[in-house]
Structure formats: structure tokens, C-alpha cells
Design a protein around this motif. Structure first.
Motif, PDB file in Angstrom:
ATOM      1  N   MET A 287       0.838  -1.210   0.000  1.00 41.17           N
ATOM      2  CA  MET A 287       0.000   0.000   0.000  1.00 41.17           C
ATOM      3  C   MET A 287       0.870   1.257   0.000  1.00 41.17           C
ATOM      4  O   MET A 287       0.622   2.204  -0.747  1.00 41.17           O
ATOM      5  N   ALA A 288       1.911   1.240   0.864  1.00 41.36           N
ATOM      6  CA  ALA A 288       2.784   2.414   0.980  1.00 41.36           C
ATOM      7  C   ALA A 288       3.443   2.728  -0.364  1.00 41.36           C
ATOM      8  O   ALA A 288       3.519   3.896  -0.789  1.00 41.36           O
ATOM      9  N   GLY A 289       3.913   1.664  -1.038  1.00 40.61           N
ATOM     10  CA  GLY A 289       4.573   1.866  -2.330  1.00 40.61           C
ATOM     11  C   GLY A 289       3.631   2.471  -3.350  1.00 40.61           C
ATOM     12  O   GLY A 289       3.992   3.375  -4.120  1.00 40.61           O
ATOM     13  N   ALA A 290       2.386   1.979  -3.355  1.00 38.89           N
ATOM     14  CA  ALA A 290       1.419   2.492  -4.329  1.00 38.89           C
ATOM     15  C   ALA A 290       1.019   3.929  -4.011  1.00 38.89           C
ATOM     16  O   ALA A 290       0.874   4.764  -4.919  1.00 38.89           O
ATOM     17  N   ILE A 291       0.860   4.235  -2.738  1.00 38.23           N
ATOM     18  CA  ILE A 291       0.537   5.617  -2.344  1.00 38.23           C
ATOM     19  C   ILE A 291       1.684   6.541  -2.754  1.00 38.23           C
ATOM     20  O   ILE A 291       1.478   7.642  -3.275  1.00 38.23           O
ATOM     21  N   THR A 397      -5.506  -6.118  -3.815  1.00 36.44           N
ATOM     22  CA  THR A 397      -5.656  -6.581  -5.197  1.00 36.44           C
ATOM     23  C   THR A 397      -5.125  -5.493  -6.131  1.00 36.44           C
ATOM     24  O   THR A 397      -4.778  -4.384  -5.697  1.00 36.44           O
ATOM     25  N   GLY A 398      -5.140  -5.791  -7.418  1.00 34.65           N
ATOM     26  CA  GLY A 398      -4.729  -4.781  -8.390  1.00 34.65           C
ATOM     27  C   GLY A 398      -5.604  -3.537  -8.304  1.00 34.65           C
ATOM     28  O   GLY A 398      -5.118  -2.404  -8.346  1.00 34.65           O
ATOM     29  N   ASP A 399      -6.922  -3.744  -8.165  1.00 35.97           N
ATOM     30  CA  ASP A 399      -7.827  -2.593  -8.051  1.00 35.97           C
ATOM     31  C   ASP A 399      -7.553  -1.808  -6.776  1.00 35.97           C
ATOM     32  O   ASP A 399      -7.622  -0.578  -6.748  1.00 35.97           O
ATOM     33  N   GLU A 400      -7.276  -2.549  -5.724  1.00 34.75           N
ATOM     34  CA  GLU A 400      -7.020  -1.872  -4.442  1.00 34.75           C
ATOM     35  C   GLU A 400      -5.688  -1.110  -4.479  1.00 34.75           C
ATOM     36  O   GLU A 400      -5.566  -0.040  -3.870  1.00 34.75           O
ATOM     37  N   LEU A 401      -4.733  -1.617  -5.205  1.00 35.43           N
ATOM     38  CA  LEU A 401      -3.481  -0.857  -5.352  1.00 35.43           C
ATOM     39  C   LEU A 401      -3.727   0.426  -6.139  1.00 35.43           C
ATOM     40  O   LEU A 401      -3.115   1.459  -5.863  1.00 35.43           O
ATOM     41  N   GLU A 402      -4.621   0.357  -7.101  1.00 33.06           N
ATOM     42  CA  GLU A 402      -4.981   1.580  -7.831  1.00 33.06           C
ATOM     43  C   GLU A 402      -5.679   2.566  -6.900  1.00 33.06           C
ATOM     44  O   GLU A 402      -5.473   3.776  -6.978  1.00 33.06           O
ATOM     45  N   GLU A 403      -6.457   2.010  -5.975  1.00 32.29           N
ATOM     46  CA  GLU A 403      -7.101   2.856  -4.972  1.00 32.29           C
ATOM     47  C   GLU A 403      -6.026   3.551  -4.111  1.00 32.29           C
ATOM     48  O   GLU A 403      -6.157   4.721  -3.752  1.00 32.29           O
ATOM     49  N   CYS A 404      -4.978   2.810  -3.809  1.00 34.44           N
ATOM     50  CA  CYS A 404      -3.864   3.395  -3.033  1.00 34.44           C
ATOM     51  C   CYS A 404      -3.186   4.503  -3.835  1.00 34.44           C
ATOM     52  O   CYS A 404      -2.854   5.564  -3.291  1.00 34.44           O
ATOM     53  N   ASP A 406      -4.457   6.288  -6.077  1.00 35.26           N
ATOM     54  CA  ASP A 406      -5.363   7.438  -6.113  1.00 35.26           C
ATOM     55  C   ASP A 406      -5.342   8.191  -4.775  1.00 35.26           C
ATOM     56  O   ASP A 406      -5.427   9.417  -4.740  1.00 35.26           O
ATOM     57  N   PHE A 407      -5.211   7.426  -3.703  1.00 34.65           N
ATOM     58  CA  PHE A 407      -5.082   8.049  -2.374  1.00 34.65           C
ATOM     59  C   PHE A 407      -3.848   8.958  -2.362  1.00 34.65           C
ATOM     60  O   PHE A 407      -3.891  10.098  -1.891  1.00 34.65           O
ATOM     61  N   GLY A 408      -2.735   8.445  -2.914  1.00 34.89           N
ATOM     62  CA  GLY A 408      -1.511   9.250  -2.997  1.00 34.89           C
ATOM     63  C   GLY A 408      -1.705  10.491  -3.843  1.00 34.89           C
ATOM     64  O   GLY A 408      -1.245  11.583  -3.491  1.00 34.89           O
ATOM     65  N   ARG A 409      -2.405  10.318  -4.962  1.00 32.64           N
ATOM     66  CA  ARG A 409      -2.675  11.488  -5.835  1.00 32.64           C
ATOM     67  C   ARG A 409      -3.474  12.546  -5.073  1.00 32.64           C
ATOM     68  O   ARG A 409      -3.229  13.744  -5.198  1.00 32.64           O
ATOM     69  N   ARG A 410      -4.435  12.077  -4.289  1.00 37.32           N
ATOM     70  CA  ARG A 410      -5.268  13.023  -3.532  1.00 37.32           C
ATOM     71  C   ARG A 410      -4.444  13.770  -2.490  1.00 37.32           C
ATOM     72  O   ARG A 410      -4.613  14.978  -2.306  1.00 37.32           O
ATOM     73  N   LEU A 411      -3.570  13.030  -1.836  1.00 41.97           N
ATOM     74  CA  LEU A 411      -2.729  13.697  -0.828  1.00 41.97           C
ATOM     75  C   LEU A 411      -1.862  14.757  -1.495  1.00 41.97           C
ATOM     76  O   LEU A 411      -1.710  15.879  -0.990  1.00 41.97           O
ATOM     77  N   ALA A 412      -1.286  14.404  -2.634  1.00 42.18           N
ATOM     78  CA  ALA A 412      -0.447  15.370  -3.352  1.00 42.18           C
ATOM     79  C   ALA A 412      -1.257  16.588  -3.772  1.00 42.18           C
ATOM     80  O   ALA A 412      -0.793  17.729  -3.695  1.00 42.18           O
ATOM     81  N   ALA A 413      -2.490  16.336  -4.216  1.00 39.24           N
ATOM     82  CA  ALA A 413      -3.332  17.459  -4.656  1.00 39.24           C
ATOM     83  C   ALA A 413      -3.652  18.393  -3.490  1.00 39.24           C
ATOM     84  O   ALA A 413      -3.662  19.614  -3.642  1.00 39.24           O
TER      85      ALA A 413
END
Ligand code: FEO
Length: 432
Positions: A287-291, A397-404, A406-413
Motif C-alpha cells: 500500500m505504501a509503495g502504491a501511495i 488486489t490490483g484494483d485496491e493498489l490503484e485505490e492506493c 489514487d489516495f496518494g494522488r489526492r494527498l499530493a493534490a
């Protein structure tokens, strides 16, 4: 052959009476060499001093701060050696914490006509200190620029709040360029030789004291330094530790260095996001890596990723202090976050976290309380937590990693000041 003398505390040389500090200025404080922790949380390998000063003018005598209550007799004995109670016209209280006001009630019983000067914020604490005797005394609130005349000596007030209480102020003896700073520029270091050019090496204590008392209030220390730096200063007389009579300005310069950001130029205009995680089976690490990857898509944000299993807390505190955003990843183990995450979160009390962005995430097996607990702690630290914490059951899962991501993108935004529109997940709101 001569043996090396002790370097910490000299009981043989400890002042049993008042000590002249400058012309018409006398130290009448107390030594507390056996103290080993201050306010419960601060280590004091060398004990401390409670510095009180007496200033004699042609038309009055002032006491600047007092001592901790248990040292009242010691303090009054020193005072009586240099002044009569009926000579005391003025009591300036630069800070109302008990280590500086413990002797105030007894002093006022003996010198009831002493006019008390406190900051406006100090007034309410003074009222609580004196209880039903408050109305027996004359009290004036003072702010920057106000003066108190002792005849041929003048005390000028500088309001310097939040170093480290709301009430704090400094007092400047104009005719002698002497600044009484109470906690500011002090340290917990007890050495009976009193002056900075005579005591043992107290540099570690000066910085340790800054780190634990002043550091969370850096922005206010900066404001205080802005007021102090233009002054002519021949001596700094703090409320704890050595009197700074040799190169006093060096200590002001050192404070300025201690509050100055180190990374400003390195990061330019980029915001900084630090992601810390611990992982039991690799799921929270994924999760951390994907975020990280999601946040790193933004050119506005510099993202860093740290596995706390491979690090101690202390070295990260400097980075955290200067970061704009923090994300903590932890699995839930026995219904709680992992200990090193708590260690780090509790260490943040030493720095100013107000307004930093915070986020929490983690994998869980059964209940997943840890993420919410970390979020609550960050809110307690006055951080802003704009995104609901991200919890994923077992490995993503792959979808959940995409969710992560996206979580990172939101934090950056959020850090870039351009928060993204959010799709409402009704199933999450219903807790299903
Ligand atoms: Fe030395 Fe904040 O008291």
C-alpha cells in the motif's frame, strides 16, 4: 600534581548568599543540583537553577521573577541580605509557571506594597496563584514598550508570548543593556559558578533545553528574536542555568540557527510528503509503495518513503518538522497500531505539527482499528486530515493498489492546494 576538578556542580563554590551579577543587579536565585527530571518529561543530568534577580534603582528596588516554592526560604534569605522588604517597590513576573512563581505568595506577604507587573495573559494565572489574596495587591499588565522606573534605572518590557507559555515576556534593563529572559535562552544546568565563562561545558544542555521546550514554538521564538536582536545587549540573565555575560549575542545567534529551516533551498517551491510505514506480511508495504507512486506523479510534491522497521524515530524528527505532509501506514495488531508508529507520533510533541497534512493507511485481518487511531492522534496534534484513512483487508488486489495510488494522488493534490473532487463511496459510508 593537581587533580582535575569536578565539572558539573561545585558545592564548595556554590553561592550560599546573593551574587552580584552587574552593578546594582544581584542574583538571589536557588540551586537545585539534585533534580533529575523537570516537568516529569525533561532529563536534567546537572539539575537546574531557578534564577531570580534584584535590581536596585535610586527610587526603588525590583525583584525579577522568583523561585520554585520549596526554595522560598533560600530565596528570601538571599534577598534579605541585599534589601529590606519595605524597599521592594516592584515585582516583575516574566512567566507564571510555578518554578518561577513558587515564592511569590510569601514574598508578597512580606512586601505587600510591591507593585506587580505581568503580561495580560499572565494576569489570569496570577489570579489563580494568589487566590483570595489577589485583590490585596496592586497589579498592572504591561506590554511591549511599557517601562517601569526605579529612578535611575528603567525596566522596559518586551512581550514575547509562547516561549513557551502564552504569558511569557522579557524585561530589559535599559541603562545596563541587560536582558532578563526567564525561560528563553535558558537551560537546565546547575553549576554554582553561575556565569557562562566560569561553569562547565553546558552546550549540550542549552540545545537539549531548546529542543524540548522551545522547539515546538519556533515561530514564536522567531518573533521574540526579532524583538531582541536590535537591542544592545551586554548580558542575558535567564531564569534557568548560567548567566550569559560573555559573548551573550552568540546565544541569540545560536537560537536563530536552531529555528532556521535547513531544507528550504533544497526543495525549492515543492511541498514535501513523508510516508512512513511498518508491515507484518508485506501488505501495508505494498500500500505504501502504491501511495508513494500516486503522490509522486505530481511535480509539485517531493515524496519520500521510509520503512520504520529499518529506522529509529529520532533521526526522522528533523525531517518531519520541515515536511508539509505525513502519512503513516500500520497494520492492526491486537487491535492497535504498531508500537514504533506510536513512538513516532508521541515524539511529535516536541515539534510544531499544527496545520501539516496527515493521512493514515494500513492493511488488516479482522478489525482494522489502527488507521482510525492514528488519524485521531494526528487530529490531536492539530494536523489536518482531509482524506479518510485507507484500510485494505489482507493483501491488496490490483484494483485496491490503484485505490492506493489514487489516495496518494489526492494527498499530493491537497498539498499542492488543488484538492481533487471526490467520489462518494456510499457503501463505505454505510460501513458495509
Ligand atoms: Fe521555567 Fe516555563 O518555566
Amino acid at each position: 600534581m593537581t587533580s582535575a576538578g569536578p565539572t558539573v556542580f561545585h558545592p564548595d563554590r556554590a553561592p550560599h548568599g546573593p551574587v552580584p551579577v552587574a552593578e546594582r543587579v544581584t542574583w538571589i536565585g536557588a540551586l537545585d543540583p539534585d533534580l533529575r527530571s523537570f516537568d516529569i518529561i525533561l532529563k536534567t543530568a546537572n539539575g537546574t537553577t531557578y534564577n531570580s534577580y534584584l535590581v536596585r534603582g535610586s527610587a526603588g528596588v525590583a525583584v525579577i521573577d522568583t523561585v520554585k516554592q520549596e526554595f522560598t526560604t533560600d530565596f528570601l534569605t538571599k534577598l534579605e541580605a541585599v534589601a529590606r522588604y519595605d524597599e521592594i517597590t516592584t515585582l516583575v513576573l516574566n512567566h507564571l509557571e510555578p518554578d518561577h512563581t513558587g515564592a511569590v505568595p510569601e514574598l508578597l506577604r512580606r512586601a505587600p506594597h510591591a507593585h506587580i507587573y505581568v503580561s495580560p495573559r499572565g494576569l489570569q494565572v496570577l489570579r489563580a496563584l494568589l487566590k483570595d489574596r489577589f485583590d490585596d495587591y496592586t497589579v498592572t499588565t504591561v506590554t511591549t514598550g511599557d517601562t517601569v522606573s526605579l529612578g535611575d534605572r528603567t525596566l522596559k518590557i518586551l512581550t514575547t508570548p509562547y516561549v513557551h507559555w502564552p504569558d511569557t515576556q522579557c524585561t530589559y534593563l535599559e541603562e545596563q543593556n541587560l536582558l532578563f529572559t526567564c525561560d528563553l535562552l535558558g537551560c537546565h544546568y546547575c553549576d554554582g559558578r553561575l556565569f557562562n565563562d566560569r561553569v562547565g561545558d553546558f552546550r549540550f544542555s542549552f540545545e537539549y533545553y531548546f529542543d524540548h521546550i522551545m522547539r515546538p514554538f519556533k515561530r514564536y521564538v522567531a518573533e521574540a528574536l526579532d524583538m531582541i536582536e536590535p537591542l544592545e545587549i551586554d548580558m542575558i540573565a535567564p531564569g534557568h542555568g548560567p548567566v550569559l555575560r560573555t559573548h551573550p549575542r552568540d546565544y541569540i545567534t545560536h537560537y536563530r540557527r536552531l529555528i532556521t529551516k535547513r531544507l528550504a533551498r533544497e526543495t525549492g517551491t515543492q511541498k514535501t510528503l513523508l510516508i512512513f510505514y511498518v508491515s507484518a506480511y508485506g501488505a501495508t508495504a505494498q500500500m505504501a509503495g502504491a501511495i508513494h507512486d500516486g503522490a509522486a506523479e505530481s511535480e509539485d510534491v517531493r515524496v519520500s518513503l521510509f520503512d520504520l522497521e529499518g529506522g529509529d524515530v529520532a533521526p526522522f524528527i528533523d525531517l518531519i518538522e520541515e515536511a508539509d505532509g505525513l502519512a503513516f501506514g500500520t497494520p492492526t495488531i491486537n487491535g492497535d497500531a504498531v508500537r514504533i508508529v506510536w513512538d513516532m507520533l508521541s515524539s511529535l510533541v516536541d515539534i510544531d505539527t499544527k496545520g501539516k497534512l496527515g493521512a493514515a493507511f494500513g492493511s488488516y485481518g479482522w478489525t482494522g482499528e489502527a488507521v482510525g487511531m492514528v488519524e485521531a492522534r494526528m487530529q490531536g496534534l492539530k494536523m489536518r486530515v482531509p482524506e479518510r484513512g485507507l484500510k485494505i483487508r489482507m493483501h491488496p488486489t490490483g484494483d485496491e493498489l490503484e485505490e492506493c495510488r489514487d489516495f496518494g494522488r489526492r494527498l499530493a493534490a491537497h498539498l499542492a492546494g488543488r484538492p481533487m473532487e471526490r467520489e462518494i463511496d456510499l457503501s463505505a459510508l454505510l460501513g458495509s
